[in-house]
Design a protein around this motif. Structure first.
Motif, PDB file in Angstrom:
ATOM      1  N   THR A  60      69.771   3.637  81.902  1.00  0.00           N
ATOM      2  CA  THR A  60      71.020   2.894  82.082  1.00  0.00           C
ATOM      3  C   THR A  60      71.614   3.297  83.426  1.00  0.00           C
ATOM      4  O   THR A  60      71.497   4.457  83.836  1.00  0.00           O
ATOM      5  N   HIS A 114      76.693  -7.610  88.158  1.00  0.00           N
ATOM      6  CA  HIS A 114      75.323  -7.300  87.755  1.00  0.00           C
ATOM      7  C   HIS A 114      74.362  -7.037  88.916  1.00  0.00           C
ATOM      8  O   HIS A 114      73.213  -6.660  88.681  1.00  0.00           O
ATOM      9  N   ARG A 133      72.709  -3.752  88.692  1.00  0.00           N
ATOM     10  CA  ARG A 133      71.640  -3.510  87.710  1.00  0.00           C
ATOM     11  C   ARG A 133      70.255  -3.814  88.290  1.00  0.00           C
ATOM     12  O   ARG A 133      69.227  -3.490  87.679  1.00  0.00           O
ATOM     13  N   ARG A 168      69.689  -7.020  73.104  1.00  0.00           N
ATOM     14  CA  ARG A 168      70.467  -6.285  72.103  1.00  0.00           C
ATOM     15  C   ARG A 168      70.248  -7.021  70.787  1.00  0.00           C
ATOM     16  O   ARG A 168      70.405  -8.230  70.733  1.00  0.00           O
ATOM     17  N   ASP A 176      74.655   3.610  83.988  1.00  0.00           N
ATOM     18  CA  ASP A 176      75.961   4.264  83.774  1.00  0.00           C
ATOM     19  C   ASP A 176      75.944   5.774  83.904  1.00  0.00           C
ATOM     20  O   ASP A 176      76.982   6.386  84.087  1.00  0.00           O
ATOM     21  N   MET A 228      80.496  -1.180  87.923  1.00  0.00           N
ATOM     22  CA  MET A 228      80.124  -1.046  86.521  1.00  0.00           C
ATOM     23  C   MET A 228      80.196   0.409  86.055  1.00  0.00           C
ATOM     24  O   MET A 228      80.533   1.307  86.826  1.00  0.00           O
ATOM     25  N   GLY A 229      79.922   0.564  84.766  1.00  0.00           N
ATOM     26  CA  GLY A 229      79.937   1.893  84.170  1.00  0.00           C
ATOM     27  C   GLY A 229      80.404   1.823  82.742  1.00  0.00           C
ATOM     28  O   GLY A 229      80.534   2.804  82.063  1.00  0.00           O
ATOM     29  N   ARG A 230      80.702   0.585  82.290  1.00  0.00           N
ATOM     30  CA  ARG A 230      81.199   0.307  80.940  1.00  0.00           C
ATOM     31  C   ARG A 230      82.421   1.162  80.637  1.00  0.00           C
ATOM     32  O   ARG A 230      83.528   0.752  80.885  1.00  0.00           O
ATOM     33  N   GLU A 233      85.052  -0.325  85.978  1.00  0.00           N
ATOM     34  CA  GLU A 233      85.424  -1.469  85.122  1.00  0.00           C
ATOM     35  C   GLU A 233      86.144  -1.011  83.849  1.00  0.00           C
ATOM     36  O   GLU A 233      86.935  -1.744  83.278  1.00  0.00           O
TER      37      GLU A 233
HETATM   38  O1  F6P Z   1      75.400  -0.248  80.244  1.00  0.00           O
HETATM   39  C1  F6P Z   1      75.012  -0.813  81.452  1.00  0.00           C
HETATM   40  C2  F6P Z   1      75.965  -1.920  81.828  1.00  0.00           C
HETATM   41  O2  F6P Z   1      75.571  -2.454  83.050  1.00  0.00           O
HETATM   42  C3  F6P Z   1      77.419  -1.471  81.930  1.00  0.00           C
HETATM   43  O3  F6P Z   1      77.682  -0.774  83.133  1.00  0.00           O
HETATM   44  C4  F6P Z   1      78.114  -2.790  81.818  1.00  0.00           C
HETATM   45  O4  F6P Z   1      79.463  -2.668  81.405  1.00  0.00           O
HETATM   46  C5  F6P Z   1      77.282  -3.500  80.744  1.00  0.00           C
HETATM   47  O5  F6P Z   1      75.969  -2.959  80.844  1.00  0.00           O
HETATM   48  C6  F6P Z   1      77.231  -4.998  80.920  1.00  0.00           C
HETATM   49  O6  F6P Z   1      76.550  -5.512  79.788  1.00  0.00           O
HETATM   50  P1  F6P Z   1      75.885  -6.972  79.854  1.00  0.00           P
HETATM   51  O7  F6P Z   1      74.673  -6.892  80.714  1.00  0.00           O
HETATM   52  O8  F6P Z   1      75.558  -7.262  78.410  1.00  0.00           O
HETATM   53  O9  F6P Z   1      76.927  -7.897  80.437  1.00  0.00           O
END
Ligand code: F6P
Length: 328
Positions: A130, A258, A261, A76, A132, A174-176, A227
């Motif tokens: 993503t 994570h 992911r 990012r 999400d 997860m799912g922001r 979350e």
């Molecule tokens: O957007 C994908 C995601 O995995 C979300 O589900 C999660 O809240 C966020 O990224 C976590 O971000 P980071 O990897 O910066 O901790």
């Protein structure tokens, strides 16, 4: 194909997701198929600012279709949010002879692409990557299907120990700020309750539901919580709250984090990534720009990036009803 585009850059940005490598592979090989060059840009927009580029031919993406993560790394970039950062990035692209860009990422990454295009008129295409599944304009984002299968595999394991000890487990996924993973994996794993930000169940209704589960003879329960849920307590506070109000429950918590992911992408995600990569490159070659490629039904479509960014995906009400009936 109008081939004004001679060299395409590809990058991955934001939270990584399974299938990103398959998408990179598809972009690189579609460029090779059309005899145009492809440049990999490392670490998303930050790598664009630093000129962290690598020529990529069809052989450079061997054996990655089945690999989680992204060989181009992701990041990012705060600097890309500044005009000076974007100017540096643009200069690097011009110096490298890159005249089209494919951005694999989420809505934040698409926002950057949209601003970059508005400032420099630089042709961009977005591929939704993503876990999400919260991007408007596609029924599936890359990594979502794989993440769902990861989550249900883990919840199945948790259920083994929950039933052995007659326990209630709160499982955070997860799912922001979207509940798609929680709702779909919750149904798939047979969760007794699913808490998502789009539908505030409320503490009292949660207690009632857990009482009914116990009364119906269920000796163990799984509650899947997104979350971003808005019930007002985090998953550990929920444990304390339930133990204080329903002492008959022995409660534990698992935060999946994570692991959702990673992992080898599912076949669905690999095929989707391949289709989206082809469409993104060929759309650029057709002179199109500022679109996100996505899946609608079983067809690959184009959604203006602006719409993909500004709109959001709704929770399927029918699915909510199914989850309620399944927890009877
Ligand atoms: O957007 C994908 C995601 O995995 C979300 O589900 C999660 O809240 C966020 O990224 C976590 O971000 P980071 O990897 O910066 O901790």
């Amino acid at each position: 194909m109008s081939k004004t585009i001679k060299k395409i850059g590809v990058l991955t940005s934001g939270g990584d997701s399974p299938g990103m490598n398959a998408a990179i592979r598809a972009v690189v090989r579609t460029c090779a198929y059309h005899h145009i060059e492809c440049i990999g840009i490392y670490r998303g927009y930050q790598g664009m600012i630093e000129g962290d580029f690598k020529e990529m031919g069809p052989r450079s993406v061997n054996n990655i279709v089945n690999k989680g993560g992204t060989i181009l790394k992701s990041a990012r970039s705060k600097e890309f949010m500044t005009p000076e950062g974007r100017k540096k990035a643009h200069q690097n692209l011009i110096t490298a002879g890159i005249d089209g860009l494919v951005v694999i990422g989420g809505d934040g990454s698409f926002t950057g692409a949209e601003v970059f295009n508005s400032e420099y008129g630089f042709p961009v295409m977005g591929i939704p990557g993503t876990i999400d599944n919260d991007i408007y304009g596609t029924s599936f984002t890359l990594g979502y299907d794989t993440a769902l299968n990861t989550v249900i595999e883990v919840i199945d394991k948790i259920r083994d120990t929950a039933s052995s000890h007659n326990r209630l487990f709160f499982v955070e996924v997860m799912g922001r700020d979207a509940g798609h993973i929680a709702l779909n994996a919750g149904i798939g794993a047979g969760a007794e309750e699913i808490l998502i930000p789009e539908e505030n169940l409320g503490l009292e209704r949660l207690l009632d539901s857990l009482k009914k589960s116990k009364a119906s003879g269920k000796s163990s329960s799984i509650v899947v919580i997104a979350e971003g849920d808005k019930i007002g307590k985090n998953v550990f506070e929920l444990k304390d709250y339930v133990e204080a109000n329903l002492p008959e429950y022995d409660v534990r918590v698992s935060v999946l984090g994570h692991m959702q992911r990673g992992g080898s992408p599912s076949c669905f995600d690999r095929v989707l990534a391949s289709r989206l990569g082809v469409k993104a490159v060929e759309s650029l070659l057709e002179g199109k720009s500022n679109y996100m490629v996505g899946l609608s039904g079983d067809k690959i479509n184009l959604t203006p990036l602006e719409h993909a960014i500004k709109n959001h995906t709704e929770i399927d009400r029918e699915l909510l009803r199914v989850s309620e009936i399944m927890s009877t």
